[in-house]
Design a protein around this motif. Structure first.
Motif, PDB file in Angstrom:
ATOM      1  N   ALA A 154       0.560  -1.468   0.039  1.00 33.22           N
ATOM      2  CA  ALA A 154       0.113   0.319  -0.247  1.00 33.22           C
ATOM      3  C   ALA A 154       0.632   1.486   0.238  1.00 33.22           C
ATOM      4  O   ALA A 154       0.828   2.053  -0.557  1.00 33.22           O
ATOM      5  N   LEU A 155       1.785   1.094   0.420  1.00 36.26           N
ATOM      6  CA  LEU A 155       2.840   2.471   1.244  1.00 36.26           C
ATOM      7  C   LEU A 155       4.120   2.200  -0.529  1.00 36.26           C
ATOM      8  O   LEU A 155       4.085   3.841  -0.479  1.00 36.26           O
ATOM      9  N   GLY A 156       3.997   1.627  -0.858  1.00 36.51           N
ATOM     10  CA  GLY A 156       4.547   1.746  -2.389  1.00 36.51           C
ATOM     11  C   GLY A 156       4.072   2.253  -3.335  1.00 36.51           C
ATOM     12  O   GLY A 156       4.792   2.193  -4.331  1.00 36.51           O
ATOM     13  N   ARG A 157       3.189   2.198  -3.515  1.00 33.85           N
ATOM     14  CA  ARG A 157       2.044   2.810  -4.882  1.00 33.85           C
ATOM     15  C   ARG A 157       2.206   4.366  -5.171  1.00 33.85           C
ATOM     16  O   ARG A 157       1.821   4.953  -3.224  1.00 33.85           O
ATOM     17  N   PRO A 158       2.585   4.935  -5.333  1.00 35.17           N
ATOM     18  CA  PRO A 158       2.038   6.483  -5.595  1.00 35.17           C
ATOM     19  C   PRO A 158       0.390   6.852  -5.555  1.00 35.17           C
ATOM     20  O   PRO A 158      -0.461   6.455  -5.393  1.00 35.17           O
TER      21      PRO A 158
END
Length: 193
Positions: A154-158
């Motif tokens: 989740a935190l790796g997506r823009p």
């Protein structure tokens, strides 16, 4: 079982190997689109499957649609007795190796409704280390050991921090749990709807 993105068939082969080893514990899968699946094993037997908000045969049907993801196993050798199995024979057979057959996967349930996110004003990559730590701590309280995989996805997506929080919350089984997670995370981060 590494953290890299792999095809579903490879993930299921890992699950089958754990079954053959008579393993007990939890096999966690995080899909490419950040949905979570937990498969509980006891003595090599699949006892339960939970995929997003679905359980049992319906969860296996949804898992069959997944092209790939990440997987991790957490042993639980201390559990004493077996639990009631929530899977039908067809789902158990498919998980035990039927996925290798050219026959179609188990009958599929309708696609779950897509979550609508918030606007993506600031990229999550702008997240400070402190903010990331807060999100990971709160996620651990709500998701348990699979939290690190879910956060990584989740935190790796823009997109915005709130979009990532909504994406994380969508993996919880009940709406009140989603709301609780979102409220706690937004308060801790100083975000408001």
């Amino acid at each position: 079982m590494a953290n890299e993105l792999r095809p579903l068939i490879e993930i299921l082969r890992d699950l089958r190997a754990l079954s053959q080893q008579k393993a007990s514990g939890f096999f966690f899968v995080v899909t490419e689109d950040n949905h979570s699946c937990t498969i509980r094993l006891h003595g090599g037997e699949v006892e339960d499957v939970v995929f997003s908000r679905h359980r049992g045969d319906e969860a296996v049907q949804l898992l069959a649609r997944v092209p790939g993801g990440r997987a991790r196993f957490q042993a639980d050798p201390g559990r004493s007795g077996p639990a009631a199995v929530s899977l039908g024979a067809a789902a158990q057979s498919w998980l035990a190796g039927g996925f290798e057959q050219p026959a179609p996967a188990p009958p599929l349930a309708p696609e779950p409704a897509a979550e609508t996110g918030t606007s993506a004003h600031a990229g999550v990559e702008c997240l400070t280390g402190r903010q990331r730590s807060i999100i990971e701590r709160i996620a651990l309280d709500h998701f348990g050991p699979i939290a690190d995989l879910l956060c990584e996805e989740a935190l790796g997506r823009p997109g915005s921090i709130d979009r990532a929080l909504v994406e994380l919350a969508s993996n919880l089984p009940a709406r009140d749990q989603e709301d609780s997670f979102l409220d706690e995370a937004r308060r801790a981060l100083g975000l408001y709807r």
